[in-house]
Design a protein around this motif. Structure first.
Motif, PDB file in Angstrom:
ATOM      1  N   GLY A 199      -5.347  -3.977  24.346  1.00 49.88           N
ATOM      2  CA  GLY A 199      -5.119  -3.482  22.991  1.00 49.88           C
ATOM      3  C   GLY A 199      -5.750  -4.439  21.998  1.00 49.88           C
ATOM      4  N   ASP A 200      -6.071  -3.940  20.814  1.00 48.24           N
ATOM      5  CA  ASP A 200      -6.732  -4.771  19.805  1.00 48.24           C
ATOM      6  C   ASP A 200      -5.835  -5.943  19.425  1.00 48.24           C
ATOM      7  OD1 ASP A 200      -8.218  -5.883  17.821  1.00 48.24           O
ATOM      8  OD2 ASP A 200      -8.263  -4.113  16.526  1.00 48.24           O
ATOM      9  N   ASP A 201      -6.298  -7.133  19.746  1.00 48.78           N
ATOM     10  CA  ASP A 201      -5.518  -8.348  19.537  1.00 48.78           C
ATOM     11  C   ASP A 201      -6.176  -9.242  18.491  1.00 48.78           C
ATOM     12  OD1 ASP A 201      -3.203  -9.723  20.313  1.00 48.78           O
ATOM     13  OD2 ASP A 201      -4.328 -11.059  21.636  1.00 48.78           O
ATOM     14  N   THR A 202      -7.011  -8.657  17.636  1.00 45.91           N
ATOM     15  CA  THR A 202      -7.848  -9.447  16.733  1.00 45.91           C
ATOM     16  C   THR A 202      -7.067 -10.383  15.815  1.00 45.91           C
ATOM     17  OG1 THR A 202      -9.551  -7.732  16.776  1.00 45.91           O
ATOM     18  CG2 THR A 202      -9.649  -9.331  14.976  1.00 45.91           C
ATOM     19  N   PRO A 203      -6.025  -9.923  15.094  1.00 46.13           N
ATOM     20  CA  PRO A 203      -5.334 -10.845  14.180  1.00 46.13           C
ATOM     21  C   PRO A 203      -4.742 -12.067  14.901  1.00 46.13           C
ATOM     22  CG  PRO A 203      -4.766  -8.572  13.683  1.00 46.13           C
ATOM     23  CD  PRO A 203      -5.502  -8.547  14.986  1.00 46.13           C
ATOM     24  N   ARG A 204      -4.074 -11.830  16.024  1.00 38.38           N
ATOM     25  CA  ARG A 204      -3.483 -12.958  16.764  1.00 38.38           C
ATOM     26  C   ARG A 204      -4.579 -13.873  17.295  1.00 38.38           C
ATOM     27  NH1 ARG A 204      -1.441 -14.589  22.020  1.00 38.38           N
ATOM     28  NH2 ARG A 204      -2.799 -13.025  22.980  1.00 38.38           N
ATOM     29  N   ARG A 205      -5.658 -13.274  17.825  1.00 36.87           N
ATOM     30  CA  ARG A 205      -6.746 -14.087  18.379  1.00 36.87           C
ATOM     31  C   ARG A 205      -7.351 -14.985  17.315  1.00 36.87           C
ATOM     32  NH1 ARG A 205      -9.949 -10.322  19.614  1.00 36.87           N
ATOM     33  NH2 ARG A 205     -11.637 -10.579  18.108  1.00 36.87           N
ATOM     34  N   ARG A 206      -7.557 -14.453  16.129  1.00 35.40           N
ATOM     35  CA  ARG A 206      -8.173 -15.250  15.059  1.00 35.40           C
ATOM     36  C   ARG A 206      -7.260 -16.394  14.627  1.00 35.40           C
ATOM     37  NH1 ARG A 206     -12.878 -13.592  13.625  1.00 35.40           N
ATOM     38  NH2 ARG A 206     -13.559 -11.435  13.868  1.00 35.40           N
ATOM     39  N   ARG A 207      -5.951 -16.139  14.582  1.00 33.76           N
ATOM     40  CA  ARG A 207      -5.019 -17.215  14.216  1.00 33.76           C
ATOM     41  C   ARG A 207      -5.051 -18.334  15.253  1.00 33.76           C
ATOM     42  NH1 ARG A 207      -1.605 -12.857  13.048  1.00 33.76           N
ATOM     43  NH2 ARG A 207      -0.380 -13.244  14.940  1.00 33.76           N
ATOM     44  N   ILE A 208      -5.027 -17.960  16.518  1.00 32.09           N
ATOM     45  CA  ILE A 208      -5.041 -18.956  17.595  1.00 32.09           C
ATOM     46  C   ILE A 208      -6.341 -19.756  17.562  1.00 32.09           C
ATOM     47  CG2 ILE A 208      -5.149 -19.247  20.110  1.00 32.09           C
ATOM     48  CD1 ILE A 208      -3.235 -16.834  20.313  1.00 32.09           C
ATOM     49  N   LEU A 209      -7.457 -19.056  17.386  1.00 31.11           N
ATOM     50  CA  LEU A 209      -8.743 -19.747  17.403  1.00 31.11           C
ATOM     51  C   LEU A 209      -8.945 -20.610  16.168  1.00 31.11           C
ATOM     52  CD1 LEU A 209     -11.081 -17.023  18.952  1.00 31.11           C
ATOM     53  CD2 LEU A 209     -10.034 -19.018  20.046  1.00 31.11           C
TER      54      LEU A 209
END
Length: 207
Positions: free
Chosen positions: A179-189
């Motif tokens: 599933g689209d995980d873009t917001p969480r991924r950007r925060r982690i990165l």
């Protein structure tokens, strides 16, 4: 140039173009339908290539997919190289590099590669094709990341930091397939980029 040579060149070009369409169609179907749902019939239909022509070059699904592995490896390298040319310099460099890697490993080209990894686990023929090319991709991606970050791997712990970065973006890419995980991924990165930047500067790992 002889008449025979002149007539052969267009045929060779047509053959290369046809093979490229078949490879692109294979990658698209791997993303959309997975390995089990990718069939030679669907590939030929998607590529706009006759079944006879497709079977002439790739008699079996494994022949087709093994060829697609090499094609996919090239696509992944080209995609990363193109993204690298758009990176900024200055104090946002590390963040931009990490986000670029995160976007790549969350993209369709990585998803297609992931389908091949899973299938290769129980298919020796596919594994024989996938394993060495994945090792090549891993080495080249590691080398590119070092260069883009200006990191000095002769410094203690820097190589491990680079490898941890690549393990992180691969893992986040895997999570994104569900599933689209873009917001969480950007925060982690973003957080990891700040941590990495500090570590590279503090430990003398940056040139």
């Amino acid at each position: 140039m002889t008449v025979r040579a002149a007539s052969r060149v267009p045929q060779e070009e047509r053959t290369r173009a046809m093979r490229a369409r078949l490879m692109d169609a294979t990658v698209e179907l791997l993303v959309e339908r997975g390995f089990s749902g990718t069939t030679t019939t669907l590939v030929s239909e998607r590529a706009g290539v006759s079944r006879g022509a497709q079977l002439h070059h790739f008699p079996t699904k494994n022949d087709l997919v093994v060829a697609a592995v090499a094609h996919l490896t090239e696509r992944r390298g080209e995609e990363l190289a193109a993204a690298a040319t758009r990176l900024p310099d200055g104090n946002q460099r590390t963040r931009a590099v990490i986000q670029m890697l995160g976007d790549h490993f969350a993209g369709p080209v990585f998803t297609a590669a992931l389908e091949l990894w899973v299938a290769a686990r129980t298919d020796d023929t596919l594994l024989e094709a996938v394993a060495p090319l994945e090792q090549l991709v891993g080495r080249e991606t590691h080398k590119m990341t070092v260069q883009l970050l200006g990191a000095d791997e002769s410094q203690p712990g820097v190589r491990e930091l680079i490898q941890a970065t690549l393990d992180l973006v691969r893992g986040l890419g895997l999570a994104n397939t569900l599933g689209d995980d873009t917001p969480r991924r950007r925060r982690i990165l973003d957080h990891w980029a700040a941590t990495l930047d500090t570590a590279l500067h503090t430990d003398g790992g940056k040139k």
